[in-house]
Design an enzyme around this catalytic site. Structure first.
Site, PDB file in Angstrom:
ATOM      1  N   TRP A   1       0.847  -1.196   0.000  1.00  0.00           N
ATOM      2  CA  TRP A   1       0.000   0.000   0.000  1.00  0.00           C
ATOM      3  C   TRP A   1       0.884   1.248   0.000  1.00  0.00           C
ATOM      4  O   TRP A   1       2.028   1.207   0.456  1.00  0.00           O
ATOM      5  CB  TRP A   1      -0.977   0.018   1.178  1.00  0.00           C
ATOM      6  CG  TRP A   1      -0.390   0.034   2.558  1.00  0.00           C
ATOM      7  CD1 TRP A   1      -0.208  -1.037   3.386  1.00  0.00           C
ATOM      8  CD2 TRP A   1       0.099   1.187   3.296  1.00  0.00           C
ATOM      9  NE1 TRP A   1       0.358  -0.632   4.576  1.00  0.00           N
ATOM     10  CE2 TRP A   1       0.562   0.717   4.554  1.00  0.00           C
ATOM     11  CE3 TRP A   1       0.194   2.541   3.025  1.00  0.00           C
ATOM     12  CZ2 TRP A   1       1.095   1.559   5.529  1.00  0.00           C
ATOM     13  CZ3 TRP A   1       0.734   3.391   3.996  1.00  0.00           C
ATOM     14  CH2 TRP A   1       1.167   2.894   5.217  1.00  0.00           C
TER      15      TRP A   1
ATOM     16  N   GLU B   1       7.441   8.767  13.763  1.00  0.00           N
ATOM     17  CA  GLU B   1       7.662   8.107  12.464  1.00  0.00           C
ATOM     18  C   GLU B   1       8.535   8.982  11.554  1.00  0.00           C
ATOM     19  O   GLU B   1       9.359   8.475  10.808  1.00  0.00           O
ATOM     20  CB  GLU B   1       6.321   7.835  11.764  1.00  0.00           C
ATOM     21  CG  GLU B   1       5.412   6.840  12.479  1.00  0.00           C
ATOM     22  CD  GLU B   1       5.859   5.387  12.334  1.00  0.00           C
ATOM     23  OE1 GLU B   1       6.790   5.111  11.547  1.00  0.00           O
ATOM     24  OE2 GLU B   1       5.282   4.521  13.018  1.00  0.00           O
TER      25      GLU B   1
ATOM     26  N   GLU C   1       8.919   1.710   6.259  1.00  0.00           N
ATOM     27  CA  GLU C   1       8.593   2.615   7.364  1.00  0.00           C
ATOM     28  C   GLU C   1       8.295   4.038   6.882  1.00  0.00           C
ATOM     29  O   GLU C   1       7.464   4.732   7.446  1.00  0.00           O
ATOM     30  CB  GLU C   1       9.761   2.664   8.366  1.00  0.00           C
ATOM     31  CG  GLU C   1       9.878   1.458   9.268  1.00  0.00           C
ATOM     32  CD  GLU C   1       8.801   1.432  10.337  1.00  0.00           C
ATOM     33  OE1 GLU C   1       8.230   2.481  10.653  1.00  0.00           O
ATOM     34  OE2 GLU C   1       8.528   0.333  10.857  1.00  0.00           O
TER      35      GLU C   1
ATOM     36  N   HIS D   1       4.806   5.373   6.669  1.00  0.00           N
ATOM     37  CA  HIS D   1       4.003   5.664   7.865  1.00  0.00           C
ATOM     38  C   HIS D   1       3.933   7.160   8.159  1.00  0.00           C
ATOM     39  O   HIS D   1       2.850   7.718   8.350  1.00  0.00           O
ATOM     40  CB  HIS D   1       4.575   4.919   9.085  1.00  0.00           C
ATOM     41  CG  HIS D   1       4.619   3.433   8.906  1.00  0.00           C
ATOM     42  ND1 HIS D   1       5.263   2.600   9.772  1.00  0.00           N
ATOM     43  CD2 HIS D   1       4.104   2.639   7.933  1.00  0.00           C
ATOM     44  CE1 HIS D   1       5.130   1.340   9.357  1.00  0.00           C
ATOM     45  NE2 HIS D   1       4.436   1.339   8.238  1.00  0.00           N
TER      46      HIS D   1
ATOM     47  N   GLU E   1       9.103  -2.170  17.678  1.00  0.00           N
ATOM     48  CA  GLU E   1       8.092  -2.492  16.667  1.00  0.00           C
ATOM     49  C   GLU E   1       6.813  -2.966  17.355  1.00  0.00           C
ATOM     50  O   GLU E   1       5.706  -2.643  16.920  1.00  0.00           O
ATOM     51  CB  GLU E   1       8.596  -3.548  15.685  1.00  0.00           C
ATOM     52  CG  GLU E   1       9.797  -3.119  14.840  1.00  0.00           C
ATOM     53  CD  GLU E   1       9.467  -2.118  13.723  1.00  0.00           C
ATOM     54  OE1 GLU E   1       8.327  -1.663  13.619  1.00  0.00           O
ATOM     55  OE2 GLU E   1      10.392  -1.793  12.958  1.00  0.00           O
TER      56      GLU E   1
ATOM     57  N   THR F   1       5.129   0.213  18.846  1.00  0.00           N
ATOM     58  CA  THR F   1       4.423   1.019  17.842  1.00  0.00           C
ATOM     59  C   THR F   1       3.200   0.272  17.330  1.00  0.00           C
ATOM     60  O   THR F   1       2.191   0.884  17.021  1.00  0.00           O
ATOM     61  CB  THR F   1       5.333   1.419  16.660  1.00  0.00           C
ATOM     62  OG1 THR F   1       6.050   0.274  16.206  1.00  0.00           O
ATOM     63  CG2 THR F   1       6.312   2.510  17.041  1.00  0.00           C
TER      64      THR F   1
ATOM     65  N   ASP G   1       1.861  -3.271   9.552  1.00  0.00           N
ATOM     66  CA  ASP G   1       3.277  -3.219   9.129  1.00  0.00           C
ATOM     67  C   ASP G   1       4.199  -3.412  10.335  1.00  0.00           C
ATOM     68  O   ASP G   1       5.168  -4.156  10.281  1.00  0.00           O
ATOM     69  CB  ASP G   1       3.624  -1.832   8.543  1.00  0.00           C
ATOM     70  CG  ASP G   1       3.329  -1.726   7.051  1.00  0.00           C
ATOM     71  OD1 ASP G   1       2.649  -2.609   6.509  1.00  0.00           O
ATOM     72  OD2 ASP G   1       3.803  -0.745   6.428  1.00  0.00           O
ATOM     73  N   GLU G   2       3.884  -2.710  11.416  1.00  0.00           N
ATOM     74  CA  GLU G   2       4.744  -2.766  12.611  1.00  0.00           C
ATOM     75  C   GLU G   2       4.808  -4.199  13.134  1.00  0.00           C
ATOM     76  O   GLU G   2       5.863  -4.654  13.590  1.00  0.00           O
ATOM     77  CB  GLU G   2       4.240  -1.832  13.722  1.00  0.00           C
ATOM     78  CG  GLU G   2       3.960  -0.382  13.314  1.00  0.00           C
ATOM     79  CD  GLU G   2       5.202   0.434  12.961  1.00  0.00           C
ATOM     80  OE1 GLU G   2       6.273  -0.139  12.743  1.00  0.00           O
ATOM     81  OE2 GLU G   2       5.067   1.681  12.890  1.00  0.00           O
TER      82      GLU G   2
ATOM     83  N   HIS H   1       7.152  -6.198  11.010  1.00  0.00           N
ATOM     84  CA  HIS H   1       8.545  -5.855  11.336  1.00  0.00           C
ATOM     85  C   HIS H   1       8.962  -6.451  12.682  1.00  0.00           C
ATOM     86  O   HIS H   1      10.089  -6.900  12.846  1.00  0.00           O
ATOM     87  CB  HIS H   1       8.723  -4.331  11.366  1.00  0.00           C
ATOM     88  CG  HIS H   1       8.500  -3.673  10.037  1.00  0.00           C
ATOM     89  ND1 HIS H   1       8.289  -2.321   9.891  1.00  0.00           N
ATOM     90  CD2 HIS H   1       8.452  -4.189   8.780  1.00  0.00           C
ATOM     91  CE1 HIS H   1       8.124  -2.030   8.610  1.00  0.00           C
ATOM     92  NE2 HIS H   1       8.209  -3.148   7.916  1.00  0.00           N
TER      93      HIS H   1
HETATM   94 FE   LIG Z   1       8.253   0.300  12.865  1.00  0.00          FE
HETATM   95 FE   LIG Z   2       6.445   2.897  11.650  1.00  0.00          FE
END
Ligand SMILES: [Fe+2]
Ligand SMILES: [Fe+2]
Length: 328
Positions: free
Chosen positions: A35, A78, A114, A117, A167, A170, A199-200, A203
């Protein structure tokens, strides 16, 4: 770090990163399928742009003060990505000049994910009409200029422990702002925070896997690194956050208080993240440790209960601080 220790770390990093392509395929997404911020924002090349912005602003009008403050703090955190990327590039075993096929590729690809974000949140806040963007930008510039002090040195073990923790932290905070946004009647913003949160989590899984691999080959040293990080406490990457005319770090504590009041990120979350990592890495059952590492393991296993007792006694200030980022 001392040369002898550095050499040992380097060897482990080469071992852990030997199938980095497979790791990247597992934990990162192909760029063309990922995305992008504009997937979630009004398209300024379209005629309905202004009407969509108007709707967006209406859906932000009633978001509570603390909530906006937390969202801004999350965004600035971020946006300080240059600090994190340059820090990780300097870690032992990550060498962007002599090792172009190795860990530096991971750091770049992770940074590239990242970077979306901060982009997405920043553009959303800009459109929301709720934020004094200039004050927020000043804070962002300060934070990048101030850097951070996370106590990891150039040690890959400490750095991967730190990123595993961060990670997850967040993930928790973006997930909570997503839930709250839905409760406040803004499903659009909820979706935005939700995609970032996932996403976090991806990760976090990657960094936790790196640490697991290190544990398999060098358990005592990893245990000592984990003990050291937890004794120092894991600081947030934006711990130097400030506003114009405010002392370095002072704005961070107000941001952190707002996050506690809202339940977006609390002391209990810190303890639960620690517990989940101890479980994930099976710290309690690791044998074949040297005596120092055995003591470290026992300290770590007792730590969550100790932190819980202290947490029960700490009070969150009720006082609402006036951030320069938001006009009432
Ligand atoms: Fe992150
Ligand atoms: Fe992030």
């Amino acid at each position: 770090m001392e040369t002898e220790l550095s050499a040992a770390r380097l060897e482990v990093m080469q071992h852990v990163g030997k199938d980095l392509d497979a790791l990247m395929a597992e934990y990162l997404k192909p760029i063309d399928q990922n995305w992008q911020p504009t997937d979630f924002l009004p398209d300024s090349s379209k005629e309905n742009f202004f009407s969509e912005v108007k709707l967006l602003q209406e859906s932000c009008r009633d978001l509570p003060y603390d909530y906006i403050a937390v969202l801004i703090g999350d965004t600035i955190t971020e946006e300080a990505l240059p600090t994190y990327e340059s820090w990780l590039m300097d870690v032992i075993g990550v060498d962007q000049v002599n090792n172009p096929s190795g860990w530096s590729r991971w750091v770049r690809a992770w940074t590239a994910e990242e970077n979306r974000h901060g982009d997405l949140l920043n553009k959303y806040l800009y459109l929301s009409g709720r934020v004094n963007m200039r004050a927020m930008e000043v804070s962002t510039q300060y934070l990048i200029a101030d850097g951070f002090d996370i106590g990891t040195d150039r040690d890959p073990y400490r750095n991967f422990i730190y990123t595993s923790f961060q990670e997850l932290a967040t993930n928790v905070s973006h997930r909570r702002t997503a839930t709250l946004s839905k409760q406040f009647g803004n499903p659009h913003l909820s979706k935005i925070c939700g995609v970032i949160a996932s996403d976090e989590m991806r990760h976090a899984k990657a960094y936790k896997a790196f640490v697991s691999r290190i544990l398999a080959v060098d358990p005592s040293e990893l245990m000592l690194a984990l003990e050291d990080m937890m004794r120092k406490k894991i600081v947030m990457p934006a711990h130097f956050l400030r506003e114009s005319g405010v002392k370095m770090g002072d704005t961070f504590s107000h941001f952190s208080d707002a996050a506690q009041r809202l339940g977006v990120y609390t002391t209990m979350d810190y303890i639960e993240i620690l517990e989940s990592l101890l479980l994930e890495w099976e710290i309690g059952t690791i044998r074949e440790l040297n005596s120092g590492a055995e003591k470290a393991r026992d300290y770590l296993m007792a730590l969550p209960a100790r932190l819980r007792r202290i947490a029960d006694r700490t009070r969150i200030p009720e006082l609402q601080y006036e951030f320069s980022w938001i006009s009432r």
